[in-house]
Design a protein around this motif. Structure first.
Motif, PDB file in Angstrom:
ATOM      1  N   TYR A  43       0.834  -1.201   0.000  1.00 38.21           N
ATOM      2  CA  TYR A  43       0.000   0.000   0.000  1.00 38.21           C
ATOM      3  C   TYR A  43       0.868   1.250   0.000  1.00 38.21           C
ATOM      4  O   TYR A  43       1.906   1.305   0.657  1.00 38.21           O
ATOM      5  CB  TYR A  43      -0.926   0.030   1.215  1.00 38.21           C
ATOM      6  N   SER A  44       0.444   2.257  -0.725  1.00 41.76           N
ATOM      7  CA  SER A  44       1.159   3.533  -0.794  1.00 41.76           C
ATOM      8  C   SER A  44       0.750   4.418   0.382  1.00 41.76           C
ATOM      9  O   SER A  44      -0.223   4.129   1.090  1.00 41.76           O
ATOM     10  CB  SER A  44       0.817   4.255  -2.102  1.00 41.76           C
ATOM     11  N   TRP A  45       1.481   5.519   0.552  1.00 42.55           N
ATOM     12  CA  TRP A  45       1.105   6.480   1.585  1.00 42.55           C
ATOM     13  C   TRP A  45      -0.275   7.065   1.292  1.00 42.55           C
ATOM     14  O   TRP A  45      -1.059   7.312   2.216  1.00 42.55           O
ATOM     15  CB  TRP A  45       2.151   7.577   1.720  1.00 42.55           C
ATOM     16  N   ALA A  46      -0.596   7.257   0.028  1.00 40.30           N
ATOM     17  CA  ALA A  46      -1.927   7.763  -0.337  1.00 40.30           C
ATOM     18  C   ALA A  46      -3.010   6.753   0.048  1.00 40.30           C
ATOM     19  O   ALA A  46      -4.072   7.127   0.547  1.00 40.30           O
ATOM     20  CB  ALA A  46      -1.994   8.080  -1.825  1.00 40.30           C
ATOM     21  N   ASP A  47      -2.722   5.462  -0.162  1.00 43.50           N
ATOM     22  CA  ASP A  47      -3.663   4.412   0.227  1.00 43.50           C
ATOM     23  C   ASP A  47      -3.894   4.423   1.734  1.00 43.50           C
ATOM     24  O   ASP A  47      -5.027   4.265   2.202  1.00 43.50           O
ATOM     25  CB  ASP A  47      -3.139   3.028  -0.165  1.00 43.50           C
ATOM     26  N   ILE A  48      -2.819   4.568   2.505  1.00 45.33           N
ATOM     27  CA  ILE A  48      -2.900   4.596   3.965  1.00 45.33           C
ATOM     28  C   ILE A  48      -3.688   5.827   4.426  1.00 45.33           C
ATOM     29  O   ILE A  48      -4.531   5.755   5.319  1.00 45.33           O
ATOM     30  CB  ILE A  48      -1.487   4.612   4.598  1.00 45.33           C
ATOM     31  N   ALA A  49      -3.420   6.960   3.813  1.00 47.86           N
ATOM     32  CA  ALA A  49      -4.024   8.234   4.227  1.00 47.86           C
ATOM     33  C   ALA A  49      -5.524   8.302   3.950  1.00 47.86           C
ATOM     34  O   ALA A  49      -6.271   8.866   4.747  1.00 47.86           O
ATOM     35  CB  ALA A  49      -3.315   9.390   3.521  1.00 47.86           C
ATOM     36  N   ARG A  50      -5.952   7.724   2.830  1.00 47.95           N
ATOM     37  CA  ARG A  50      -7.354   7.856   2.400  1.00 47.95           C
ATOM     38  C   ARG A  50      -8.372   7.472   3.469  1.00 47.95           C
ATOM     39  O   ARG A  50      -9.242   8.286   3.822  1.00 47.95           O
ATOM     40  CB  ARG A  50      -7.593   7.065   1.109  1.00 47.95           C
ATOM     41  N   PRO A  51      -8.329   6.261   4.059  1.00 47.27           N
ATOM     42  CA  PRO A  51      -9.364   5.919   5.041  1.00 47.27           C
ATOM     43  C   PRO A  51      -9.247   6.711   6.346  1.00 47.27           C
ATOM     44  O   PRO A  51     -10.199   6.762   7.123  1.00 47.27           O
ATOM     45  CB  PRO A  51      -9.166   4.425   5.296  1.00 47.27           C
ATOM     46  N   LEU A  52      -8.104   7.337   6.562  1.00 41.67           N
ATOM     47  CA  LEU A  52      -7.901   8.124   7.772  1.00 41.67           C
ATOM     48  C   LEU A  52      -8.310   9.582   7.594  1.00 41.67           C
ATOM     49  O   LEU A  52      -8.352  10.340   8.565  1.00 41.67           O
ATOM     50  CB  LEU A  52      -6.428   8.059   8.198  1.00 41.67           C
ATOM     51  N   GLY A  53      -8.565   9.977   6.356  1.00 40.23           N
ATOM     52  CA  GLY A  53      -8.970  11.357   6.091  1.00 40.23           C
ATOM     53  C   GLY A  53      -7.840  12.354   6.269  1.00 40.23           C
ATOM     54  O   GLY A  53      -8.075  13.500   6.660  1.00 40.23           O
ATOM     55  N   ILE A  54      -6.607  11.902   5.992  1.00 40.49           N
ATOM     56  CA  ILE A  54      -5.449  12.787   6.081  1.00 40.49           C
ATOM     57  C   ILE A  54      -4.715  12.769   4.751  1.00 40.49           C
ATOM     58  O   ILE A  54      -5.033  11.971   3.867  1.00 40.49           O
ATOM     59  CB  ILE A  54      -4.494  12.360   7.228  1.00 40.49           C
ATOM     60  N   THR A  55      -3.739  13.629   4.603  1.00 42.07           N
ATOM     61  CA  THR A  55      -2.963  13.648   3.366  1.00 42.07           C
ATOM     62  C   THR A  55      -1.905  12.558   3.401  1.00 42.07           C
ATOM     63  O   THR A  55      -1.522  12.071   4.468  1.00 42.07           O
ATOM     64  CB  THR A  55      -2.249  14.998   3.170  1.00 42.07           C
ATOM     65  N   ARG A  56      -1.416  12.197   2.226  1.00 41.06           N
ATOM     66  CA  ARG A  56      -0.354  11.193   2.168  1.00 41.06           C
ATOM     67  C   ARG A  56       0.898  11.698   2.856  1.00 41.06           C
ATOM     68  O   ARG A  56       1.622  10.943   3.502  1.00 41.06           O
ATOM     69  CB  ARG A  56      -0.066  10.760   0.729  1.00 41.06           C
ATOM     70  N   GLN A  57       1.125  13.018   2.755  1.00 42.36           N
ATOM     71  CA  GLN A  57       2.286  13.599   3.417  1.00 42.36           C
ATOM     72  C   GLN A  57       2.171  13.462   4.935  1.00 42.36           C
ATOM     73  O   GLN A  57       3.158  13.164   5.612  1.00 42.36           O
ATOM     74  CB  GLN A  57       2.459  15.079   3.031  1.00 42.36           C
ATOM     75  N   ALA A  58       0.979  13.684   5.459  1.00 44.00           N
ATOM     76  CA  ALA A  58       0.771  13.557   6.911  1.00 44.00           C
ATOM     77  C   ALA A  58       0.981  12.113   7.366  1.00 44.00           C
ATOM     78  O   ALA A  58       1.596  11.867   8.410  1.00 44.00           O
ATOM     79  CB  ALA A  58      -0.623  14.036   7.296  1.00 44.00           C
ATOM     80  N   ALA A  59       0.498  11.164   6.578  1.00 43.85           N
ATOM     81  CA  ALA A  59       0.687   9.752   6.919  1.00 43.85           C
ATOM     82  C   ALA A  59       2.167   9.387   6.899  1.00 43.85           C
ATOM     83  O   ALA A  59       2.678   8.744   7.824  1.00 43.85           O
ATOM     84  CB  ALA A  59      -0.099   8.863   5.952  1.00 43.85           C
ATOM     85  N   GLN A  60       2.856   9.820   5.869  1.00 51.92           N
ATOM     86  CA  GLN A  60       4.281   9.510   5.752  1.00 51.92           C
ATOM     87  C   GLN A  60       5.076  10.159   6.882  1.00 51.92           C
ATOM     88  O   GLN A  60       5.971   9.535   7.464  1.00 51.92           O
ATOM     89  CB  GLN A  60       4.816   9.969   4.405  1.00 51.92           C
ATOM     90  N   GLN A  61       4.735  11.384   7.215  1.00 46.95           N
ATOM     91  CA  GLN A  61       5.440  12.076   8.286  1.00 46.95           C
ATOM     92  C   GLN A  61       5.216  11.380   9.634  1.00 46.95           C
ATOM     93  O   GLN A  61       6.133  11.243  10.438  1.00 46.95           O
ATOM     94  CB  GLN A  61       4.984  13.526   8.366  1.00 46.95           C
TER      95      GLN A  61
END
Length: 85
Positions: free
Chosen positions: A60-78
């Motif tokens: 899964y990509s950072w965008a995939d992780i971020a989507r169900p959490l309602g955050i940006t991919r950058q926020a998930a990666q950080q």
């Protein structure tokens, strides 16, 4: 044959337990606040491990992780990663 995973039911059960525990504490068990706080730390660790495994084992990509959490991919990666993928 693998059994289906009922994650929504399991999550609802966990939420009910946490709410019930907070009500027990609110009835006067001030010392149990430390245990409840420890649950927060355990949950943060569990989320980090789930993210790590979703990325490493399932791609899964950072965008995939971020989507169900309602955050940006950058926020998930950080928050959970820091790698450049």
């Amino acid at each position: 044959m693998s059994r289906p995973v009922e994650n929504p039911d399991y999550a609802a059960f966990l939420k009910r337990i946490i709410r019930a525990y907070s009500k027990r504490i609110a009835e006067g068990d001030i010392e149990a606040l430390a245990d409840l706080s420890g649950i927060v730390a355990e949950l943060d660790h569990a989320i980090a491990q789930a993210v790590l495994q979703l990325r490493a084992q399932h791609g899964y990509s950072w965008a995939d992780i971020a989507r169900p959490l309602g955050i940006t991919r950058q926020a998930a990666q950080q928050r959970w990663g820091g790698d450049s993928s």
